[in-house]
Scaffold this motif. Structure first.
Motif, PDB file in Angstrom:
ATOM      1  N   GLY A   1      62.047  61.060-141.422  1.00  0.00           N
ATOM      2  CA  GLY A   1      61.469  61.936-140.408  1.00  0.00           C
ATOM      3  C   GLY A   1      59.985  61.701-140.226  1.00  0.00           C
ATOM      4  N   ILE A   2      59.487  62.062-139.064  1.00  0.00           N
ATOM      5  CA  ILE A   2      58.084  61.843-138.733  1.00  0.00           C
ATOM      6  C   ILE A   2      57.154  62.669-139.615  1.00  0.00           C
ATOM      7  CG2 ILE A   2      58.038  63.629-136.945  1.00  0.00           C
ATOM      8  CD1 ILE A   2      56.242  60.212-136.835  1.00  0.00           C
ATOM      9  N   ASP A   3      57.630  63.836-140.088  1.00  0.00           N
ATOM     10  CA  ASP A   3      56.785  64.690-140.927  1.00  0.00           C
ATOM     11  C   ASP A   3      56.387  63.996-142.224  1.00  0.00           C
ATOM     12  OD1 ASP A   3      57.045  66.599-139.010  1.00  0.00           O
ATOM     13  OD2 ASP A   3      58.529  67.809-140.079  1.00  0.00           O
ATOM     14  N   PHE A   4      57.324  63.229-142.787  1.00  0.00           N
ATOM     15  CA  PHE A   4      57.035  62.535-144.048  1.00  0.00           C
ATOM     16  C   PHE A   4      55.914  61.516-143.859  1.00  0.00           C
ATOM     17  CE2 PHE A   4      57.718  59.179-147.202  1.00  0.00           C
ATOM     18  CZ  PHE A   4      57.783  59.923-148.371  1.00  0.00           C
ATOM     19  N   VAL A   5      55.969  60.769-142.750  1.00  0.00           N
ATOM     20  CA  VAL A   5      54.930  59.773-142.470  1.00  0.00           C
ATOM     21  C   VAL A   5      53.605  60.462-142.160  1.00  0.00           C
ATOM     22  CG1 VAL A   5      54.285  57.815-141.006  1.00  0.00           C
ATOM     23  CG2 VAL A   5      56.683  58.185-141.587  1.00  0.00           C
ATOM     24  N   GLN A   6      53.657  61.538-141.375  1.00  0.00           N
ATOM     25  CA  GLN A   6      52.422  62.238-141.008  1.00  0.00           C
ATOM     26  C   GLN A   6      51.737  62.875-142.214  1.00  0.00           C
ATOM     27  OE1 GLN A   6      54.022  64.681-137.700  1.00  0.00           O
ATOM     28  NE2 GLN A   6      52.464  63.694-136.417  1.00  0.00           N
ATOM     29  N   LYS A   7      52.526  63.304-143.183  1.00  0.00           N
ATOM     30  CA  LYS A   7      51.936  63.906-144.382  1.00  0.00           C
ATOM     31  C   LYS A   7      51.071  62.888-145.118  1.00  0.00           C
ATOM     32  CE  LYS A   7      53.118  66.206-148.745  1.00  0.00           C
ATOM     33  NZ  LYS A   7      54.216  66.669-149.631  1.00  0.00           N
ATOM     34  N   SER A   8      51.597  61.668-145.323  1.00  0.00           N
ATOM     35  CA  SER A   8      50.806  60.644-146.005  1.00  0.00           C
ATOM     36  C   SER A   8      49.628  60.201-145.139  1.00  0.00           C
ATOM     37  CB  SER A   8      51.681  59.444-146.376  1.00  0.00           C
ATOM     38  OG  SER A   8      52.311  58.895-145.231  1.00  0.00           O
ATOM     39  N   TYR A   9      49.817  60.190-143.829  1.00  0.00           N
ATOM     40  CA  TYR A   9      48.736  59.836-142.889  1.00  0.00           C
ATOM     41  C   TYR A   9      47.593  60.845-142.991  1.00  0.00           C
ATOM     42  CZ  TYR A   9      46.510  59.009-138.310  1.00  0.00           C
ATOM     43  OH  TYR A   9      45.630  58.763-137.295  1.00  0.00           O
ATOM     44  N   SER A  10      47.939  62.122-143.097  1.00  0.00           N
ATOM     45  CA  SER A  10      46.912  63.169-143.207  1.00  0.00           C
ATOM     46  C   SER A  10      46.147  63.075-144.526  1.00  0.00           C
ATOM     47  CB  SER A  10      47.544  64.557-143.076  1.00  0.00           C
ATOM     48  OG  SER A  10      48.395  64.838-144.175  1.00  0.00           O
ATOM     49  N   HIS A  11      46.774  62.433-145.527  1.00  0.00           N
ATOM     50  CA  HIS A  11      46.112  62.258-146.828  1.00  0.00           C
ATOM     51  C   HIS A  11      45.355  60.931-146.914  1.00  0.00           C
ATOM     52  CE1 HIS A  11      49.134  65.269-148.815  1.00  0.00           C
ATOM     53  NE2 HIS A  11      48.154  65.872-148.143  1.00  0.00           N
ATOM     54  N   GLY A  12      45.269  60.218-145.772  1.00  0.00           N
ATOM     55  CA  GLY A  12      44.438  59.026-145.733  1.00  0.00           C
ATOM     56  C   GLY A  12      45.158  57.692-145.789  1.00  0.00           C
ATOM     57  N   PHE A  13      46.497  57.711-145.794  1.00  0.00           N
ATOM     58  CA  PHE A  13      47.192  56.420-145.812  1.00  0.00           C
ATOM     59  C   PHE A  13      46.961  55.722-144.470  1.00  0.00           C
ATOM     60  CE2 PHE A  13      50.718  53.425-145.693  1.00  0.00           C
ATOM     61  CZ  PHE A  13      50.655  52.899-146.976  1.00  0.00           C
ATOM     62  N   ALA A  19      59.582  56.047-152.211  1.00  0.00           N
ATOM     63  CA  ALA A  19      58.646  55.914-151.091  1.00  0.00           C
ATOM     64  C   ALA A  19      57.273  56.459-151.468  1.00  0.00           C
ATOM     65  CB  ALA A  19      59.191  56.644-149.871  1.00  0.00           C
ATOM     66  N   GLU A  20      57.241  57.594-152.147  1.00  0.00           N
ATOM     67  CA  GLU A  20      55.958  58.181-152.556  1.00  0.00           C
ATOM     68  C   GLU A  20      55.211  57.267-153.531  1.00  0.00           C
ATOM     69  OE1 GLU A  20      57.116  62.926-152.079  1.00  0.00           O
ATOM     70  OE2 GLU A  20      57.326  61.933-154.035  1.00  0.00           O
ATOM     71  N   THR A  21      55.960  56.589-154.405  1.00  0.00           N
ATOM     72  CA  THR A  21      55.329  55.656-155.348  1.00  0.00           C
ATOM     73  C   THR A  21      54.753  54.448-154.619  1.00  0.00           C
ATOM     74  OG1 THR A  21      56.818  56.349-157.133  1.00  0.00           O
ATOM     75  CG2 THR A  21      55.731  54.217-157.384  1.00  0.00           C
ATOM     76  N   ILE A  22      55.485  53.938-153.620  1.00  0.00           N
ATOM     77  CA  ILE A  22      54.986  52.814-152.830  1.00  0.00           C
ATOM     78  C   ILE A  22      53.688  53.197-152.126  1.00  0.00           C
ATOM     79  CG2 ILE A  22      55.442  51.346-150.818  1.00  0.00           C
ATOM     80  CD1 ILE A  22      58.415  51.463-151.592  1.00  0.00           C
ATOM     81  N   LEU A  23      53.664  54.376-151.530  1.00  0.00           N
ATOM     82  CA  LEU A  23      52.461  54.861-150.859  1.00  0.00           C
ATOM     83  C   LEU A  23      51.283  54.945-151.829  1.00  0.00           C
ATOM     84  CD1 LEU A  23      54.077  57.707-148.724  1.00  0.00           C
ATOM     85  CD2 LEU A  23      53.046  55.618-147.814  1.00  0.00           C
ATOM     86  N   ASP A  24      51.569  55.421-153.030  1.00  0.00           N
ATOM     87  CA  ASP A  24      50.530  55.557-154.056  1.00  0.00           C
ATOM     88  C   ASP A  24      49.974  54.195-154.456  1.00  0.00           C
ATOM     89  OD1 ASP A  24      48.940  56.780-156.008  1.00  0.00           O
ATOM     90  OD2 ASP A  24      50.464  56.523-157.546  1.00  0.00           O
TER      91      ASP A  24
END
Length: 478
Positions: free
Chosen positions: A73-85, A48-53
């Motif tokens: 979990g929502i935290d995983f999505v929010q973390k990438s959202y906070s980094h600009g995804f 998932a992290e590679t796909i986001l990258d």
């Protein structure tokens, strides 16, 4: 993941000249294949992290949050959202009812304001710290706000709802100009006009890249490309005229006077209708050239990402790195975790092909020449023998424990060597009882189609055809 380098290559090829007029959109269910996964670091998280990258690097404009994206979990999505995804959702809120993500974004293409919003389908798993608001409520509020702030905007909705609900939305909200779905039970959906909403979607799992070209007019109403329509009509007229000349020539021969009468009459009527349509199109084209008033128009195609298509090299290199990380992670997990209990459940009553061979020597020799016999060795060659996404389809798995989705299990990392291939028991069932009392405990002769399709998915085998494939691997008779 195998199609991702080809997908990125196509995106770069199609938009390399002018990216200012490009929108990259995804309607969700991007990260995971299951409804719930372990939040600890595992290969699903790494993937998932590679796909986001990769999506970040290519410059996606908006990605809707689908229910499967919430699996960690929502935290995983929010973390990438906070980094600009660029996650968006109009209907995910916190317990206080406040939106947790951007509800809509605006992009400018030429002099047209394009607004993109999204709705998230309800996940099968319930989450205590978020609410998924009904789309009927969230879309009503969001569209009112958009219309107030962005007059005459072209509105796009990204939706992970099922296709039936998407059709309801199209009928209920005519202000939505384009609805891009992500119904996992539907494949490619060619653009269809419902009211004033164009509804479409691309098949899941990276087998196709959808390309929709929009020619914006001055009104937010879908129309036709009059120039192309006129050319098509003229081509049809040419074909009808050719058929008429041929049939009239044939009818002049002796004995053929009445043979083609009905067909000629039908074609003459078709010719008259085509001439009327051509005349109308010419008048409309003349009017468009004078006034400049045009409706929105579109062209589309689905690009099949075939195995022989080029890969985007940076993306391919990221996947190679991902595979190495997965291998090292699972190698460590194999050493640290005690999987014996899990393993005994996975391999219950399984004996391996060497036991089958003691009685079925001819069949075993035939099997050894098939690709099923070398399935595990192909993983070794590709350095994927510790990849839990790959292993289940390259081992002898008890068919009674399979469903349409083969779930990765840590027990596969410690699978016994006797079962490291797609062996006899993959098709015929566990052989322990049969090997002890063959007359009492008989086995299945042929695997069901659904069993084969669990591994021979379009993503991995887009030419699979059950009947001829079964015939080619069927063991010789006794």
């Amino acid at each position: 993941m195998g199609g991702l380098p080809k997908k990125i290559y196509q995106i770069n090829s199609l938009s390399s000249s002018d990216r200012s007029n490009r929108l990259l959109l995804d309607s969700g269910n991007l990260l995971f294949k299951k409804n719930s996964i372990d939040r600890r670091q595992n290969q699903e998280i790494l993937t998932a992290e590679t796909i986001l990258d990769i999506y970040t690097d290519i410059g996606y404009d908006a990605v809707a949050i689908g229910p499967l994206d919430l699996a960690a979990g929502i935290d995983f999505v929010q973390k990438s959202y906070s980094h600009g995804f660029p996650w968006i959702s109009s209907n995910i809120t916190g317990p206080d009812g406040k939106p947790l993500f951007t509800q809509w974004i605006t992009r400018t293409l030429g002099d047209i304001k394009v607004v993109i919003t999204a709705v998230t389908a309800h996940p099968q798993k319930e989450y205590k710290n978020i609410n998924i608001q009904p789309w009927q409520e969230s879309l009503t509020k969001t569209l009112v706000t958009i219309k107030e702030k962005k007059e005459n905007a072209f509105i796009i909705l990204l939706s992970s709802l099922n296709n039936s609900e998407n059709e309801q939305i199209a009928k209920r909200f005519p202000d939505i100009n384009l609805l891009i779905g992500a119904d996992p039970h539907r494949g490619n959906i060619s653009p269809q006009l419902i009211g004033n909403t164009l509804l479409t979607q691309t098949a899941k799992q990276g087998k196709y890249q959808g390309l929709l070209e929009i020619i914006f007019g001055k009104q937010r109403i879908w129309g036709h490309d009059t120039t192309r329509q006129l050319a098509d009509l003229q081509n049809k007229l040419g074909s009808v005229n050719w058929q008429l000349r041929r049939l009239k020539k044939q009818s002049k021969k002796n004995g053929n006077e009445n043979k083609y009468t009905d067909t000629i009459l039908r074609l003459e009527k078709e010719k008259e209708e085509l001439n009327r349509e051509i005349d109308t199109s010419k008048k409309l084209l003349t009017q468009e050239k004078k006034t400049g008033v045009k409706n929105d128009q579109y062209n589309y195609r689905f690009i099949g990402l075939k195995k022989n298509m080029p890969n985007d090299q940076p993306t391919a290199e990221k996947l190679i790195l991902l595979n190495r990380e997965i291998r090292e992670l699972n190698k460590k997990n194999k050493q640290l975790e005690n999987t014996s209990g899990n393993l005994s459940t996975l391999t219950q009553n399984m004996v391996g092909h060497s036991v089958c061979e003691t009685c079925h020597e001819t069949q075993a020799e035939f099997w050894k020449a098939t690709r099923h016999a070398s399935a595990y060795s192909t993983l070794n060659k590709k350095d994927k023998s510790l990849n839990l996404d790959c292993l289940p389809c390259h081992l002898t798995i008890n068919p009674r424990k399979l469903d349409s989705q083969i779930s990765p299990d840590p027990g596969y990392l410690s699978y016994p060597s006797a079962l490291r291939s797609v062996g006899c028991e993959s098709c015929h069932g566990p052989g322990r009882e049969h090997s002890i009392a063959p007359e009492t405990f008989t086995l299945s002769r042929n695997p069901e189609k659904a069993l084969c399709l669990a591994c021979h998915t379009p993503e991995h085998d887009d030419t699979f055809n059950y009947a001829p494939k079964l015939s080619s691997i069927a063991c010789p008779s006794e």
